[in-house]
Write an enzyme that holds these catalytic residues in place. Structure first.
Site: not given
Length: 164
Positions: A12, A68, A73, A101-102
């Site tokens: 929301h 969010c 979260g 990098h990731n």
């Protein structure tokens, strides 16, 4: 060349920014899969993070974007799904590094932290940045190995409990 498929999800607090990102992506020709939510009515962010993470892990989408209030979260939840490397970012530099990098495959954004213009720049940078490979490939492989080992340890622990 096939269109890049992007899965989107929000709670929301993030639905309005998610819808703006959706329009932004569609205007650029991306194939967008919207997993909701579609109102400001209170919902639980883990449900949407899980849906988008599964879209990516099960190859219904190439990449995922979650929104969010803070992005925290959503990233935590998405990272519980096998094969997901979700990054909560609030700058273009973090977006670039998360991909370069990731090899992050899910981007988490905080609608209470960044505005729509910043989000568009972050999303564009994230989508335009390829994985660098090289020494980073070894590191991502280690992350994925840890994920597999933890899953196996969990399964072995559960089996031992059942046997006792």
């Amino acid at each position: 060349m096939a269109l890049m498929r992007i899965a989107l999800g929000a709670d929301h607090a993030g639905f309005e920014l998610k819808d703006q990102i959706k329009q932004h992506l569609q205007q650029q020709g991306f194939d967008v899969r919207d997993e909701g939510t579609s109102s400001s009515e209170s919902v639980d962010y883990p449900d949407y993070a899980r849906a988008v993470a599964h879209d990516v892990s099960e190859q219904r989408a190439d990449l995922g974007i979650l929104v969010c209030g803070s992005g925290i979260g959503m990233a935590i939840t998405a990272n519980k799904v096998d094969g997901i490397r979700a990054a909560n970012v609030s700058t273009e530099y973090e977006a670039q590094m998360s991909r370069e990098h990731n090899n992050a495959n899910v981007l988490a954004l905080g609608a209470r932290i960044i505005n729509a213009e910043a989000a568009f720049h972050i999303v564009d940078k994230w989508l335009a940045t390829p994985f660098a490979g090289g020494r980073h490939e070894r590191r991502v492989e280690k992350i994925m190995a840890i994920e597999r080992e933890e899953r196996e340890d969990d399964a072995a622990g559960a089996a031992a409990v059942r046997e006792s």
